[in-house]
Design a protein around this motif. Sequence first.
Motif, PDB file in Angstrom:
ATOM      1  N   SER A 331     -21.680 -50.121  -8.096  1.00 42.61           N
ATOM      2  CA  SER A 331     -20.699 -49.256  -7.424  1.00 42.61           C
ATOM      3  C   SER A 331     -19.293 -49.376  -8.006  1.00 42.61           C
ATOM      4  CB  SER A 331     -20.672 -49.558  -5.924  1.00 42.61           C
ATOM      5  OG  SER A 331     -20.450 -50.925  -5.674  1.00 42.61           O
ATOM      6  N   TYR A 332     -18.908 -50.538  -8.520  1.00 46.28           N
ATOM      7  CA  TYR A 332     -17.595 -50.648  -9.157  1.00 46.28           C
ATOM      8  C   TYR A 332     -17.609 -49.986 -10.535  1.00 46.28           C
ATOM      9  CZ  TYR A 332     -15.596 -53.803  -5.653  1.00 46.28           C
ATOM     10  OH  TYR A 332     -15.090 -54.343  -4.482  1.00 46.28           O
ATOM     11  N   ASN A 334     -19.474 -47.397 -11.212  1.00 48.96           N
ATOM     12  CA  ASN A 334     -19.644 -45.970 -10.965  1.00 48.96           C
ATOM     13  C   ASN A 334     -19.219 -45.655  -9.528  1.00 48.96           C
ATOM     14  OD1 ASN A 334     -20.395 -43.275 -10.950  1.00 48.96           O
ATOM     15  ND2 ASN A 334     -22.589 -43.703 -10.751  1.00 48.96           N
ATOM     16  N   PRO A 335     -17.909 -45.497  -9.275  1.00 46.78           N
ATOM     17  CA  PRO A 335     -17.401 -45.290  -7.916  1.00 46.78           C
ATOM     18  C   PRO A 335     -17.949 -44.044  -7.221  1.00 46.78           C
ATOM     19  CG  PRO A 335     -15.618 -45.856  -9.432  1.00 46.78           C
ATOM     20  CD  PRO A 335     -16.822 -45.591 -10.275  1.00 46.78           C
ATOM     21  N   SER A 336     -18.521 -43.112  -7.961  1.00 47.76           N
ATOM     22  CA  SER A 336     -19.059 -41.904  -7.331  1.00 47.76           C
ATOM     23  C   SER A 336     -20.229 -42.224  -6.399  1.00 47.76           C
ATOM     24  CB  SER A 336     -19.514 -40.900  -8.400  1.00 47.76           C
ATOM     25  OG  SER A 336     -20.600 -41.423  -9.158  1.00 47.76           O
ATOM     26  N   ILE A 337     -20.793 -43.427  -6.527  1.00 44.45           N
ATOM     27  CA  ILE A 337     -21.887 -43.844  -5.641  1.00 44.45           C
ATOM     28  C   ILE A 337     -21.430 -43.823  -4.182  1.00 44.45           C
ATOM     29  CG2 ILE A 337     -23.351 -45.817  -4.995  1.00 44.45           C
ATOM     30  CD1 ILE A 337     -23.480 -46.550  -7.949  1.00 44.45           C
ATOM     31  N   ASP A 339     -19.611 -41.749  -2.773  1.00 46.72           N
ATOM     32  CA  ASP A 339     -19.518 -40.380  -2.266  1.00 46.72           C
ATOM     33  C   ASP A 339     -20.879 -39.724  -2.042  1.00 46.72           C
ATOM     34  OD1 ASP A 339     -16.711 -40.537  -2.441  1.00 46.72           O
ATOM     35  OD2 ASP A 339     -16.782 -39.965  -4.559  1.00 46.72           O
ATOM     36  N   GLU A 340     -21.937 -40.416  -2.402  1.00 49.04           N
ATOM     37  CA  GLU A 340     -23.271 -39.837  -2.245  1.00 49.04           C
ATOM     38  C   GLU A 340     -23.683 -39.899  -0.772  1.00 49.04           C
ATOM     39  OE1 GLU A 340     -26.177 -41.441  -4.878  1.00 49.04           O
ATOM     40  OE2 GLU A 340     -24.805 -41.480  -6.599  1.00 49.04           O
ATOM     41  N   ASN A 344     -24.297 -43.212   1.986  1.00 48.92           N
ATOM     42  CA  ASN A 344     -23.549 -43.398   3.232  1.00 48.92           C
ATOM     43  C   ASN A 344     -24.469 -43.401   4.443  1.00 48.92           C
ATOM     44  OD1 ASN A 344     -20.548 -43.470   2.635  1.00 48.92           O
ATOM     45  ND2 ASN A 344     -21.146 -41.682   1.448  1.00 48.92           N
ATOM     46  N   GLN A 374     -14.691 -50.822  -1.114  1.00 47.31           N
ATOM     47  CA  GLN A 374     -14.578 -49.676  -2.009  1.00 47.31           C
ATOM     48  C   GLN A 374     -13.247 -49.665  -2.747  1.00 47.31           C
ATOM     49  OE1 GLN A 374     -15.233 -45.921  -0.067  1.00 47.31           O
ATOM     50  NE2 GLN A 374     -14.757 -44.702  -1.878  1.00 47.31           N
TER      51      GLN A 374
END
Length: 399
Positions: A331-332, A334-337, A339-340, A344, A374
């Motif tokens: 997740s660090y 690829n921060p877009s994880i 927003d999935e 969530n 995050q």
Amino acid sequence: MCEAIGQFGPGLTPPTQDAFRGSLLEEEYERTKCLLQEREAKKMKNGCSIMTDAWSDRKRRSIMNICTNCADGTSFISSKEMSDVSHTSEVIFELVDKAIEDIGEENVVQVVTDNASNNMGAKKLLLEKRPQIFWTSCAAHTINLMLQGIGKLPRFRKVIDQAKSFTIFVYGHTRTLECLRYFTEGKELVRPGVTRFASYFLTLNSMQEKKDQLRKMVVHSKWDSLKDVKSKKGKEATATILSPAFWKDVKLMLAVFEPLVKVLRLVDGDVKPSMGFLYGELLKAKREIKEAFGNVESRFKDVMTVIEKKMNGRLDSPLHLTAFLLNPHYSYANPSIFDEPKMNEAFISCVEQFYYHDEDQQEQTANFELKKFQNREGPFSKKLARTFQNYDYNPDRGT
């Protein structure tokens, strides 16, 4: 014990039977209790998993083992003979529920079993009584089912059968085995793995590595002079090694099996916990398999169907997805994880189950603590958290 006796030398007086049954047994019991105290403290602090395993001994008696697993290893709880008992969902549920009661419900995070239908039935019964405890499918068993399913596809079944027939023929005769070891310089073809289908992969990989030696062997006069080679099975073994189509299929199968076998080694190892890496490494394995087929859907579709079917509801549960989300390695990087929607939803579901009786903690975790993670605030801004983004989890090195 034998080594210690040998080092003592002549004149050792062994303990008496009374000492074995009395004072020495009591001393060992107290020593074992002291060793377990530290583990019990960790269990109370971090929680533990309960694992079940059914097996049969040499007398064909059915045995059910129950163990706990925490951060520093596995502890045996109980073993029960169940030869005269039907392994129904209700029976398994009662055994697991008693283990939870003995350990303390507050100390148990999850139950881990294989994917048998009776275990899935026991899962429903446990969730009704103890909704805050997770029930997780054994990752090693599930991945082995993936390998098994892929291996049964016609294009792969053929190459497995050909390789199996060749190795059975060679290892089934003294002269052919002697000839093989001569050309491979003593190295074996058959290599055992953690599961049957992992063994197939290792054997095929061994054959691929020795491809030139095997082809040289079957055209050599030393091989051709053997009586067994002139039989029907011998001729088929020779034809297999000389077939370009066979080696082409071996190469493709290794490209498909290798990513999954790597994940299998990861989850089957005892060096470090692998839950936080399982889902991410499966995603990586799926990408590599698609690449092996040139990213052409019509070519990889049947393989992906097997993987998705076995993975669905087992290795993509809210607990697995949450572990993936909370791993900085993914997740660090690829921060877009974050927003999935799927991630969530899984996180919320996991938090609600873990803090089933504490709505305040649910809100605190979902609305504040996740944001800190995050945004890399507080402890998450430390050097250790940043470096973990590039952490290399390599099962072959145990790191």
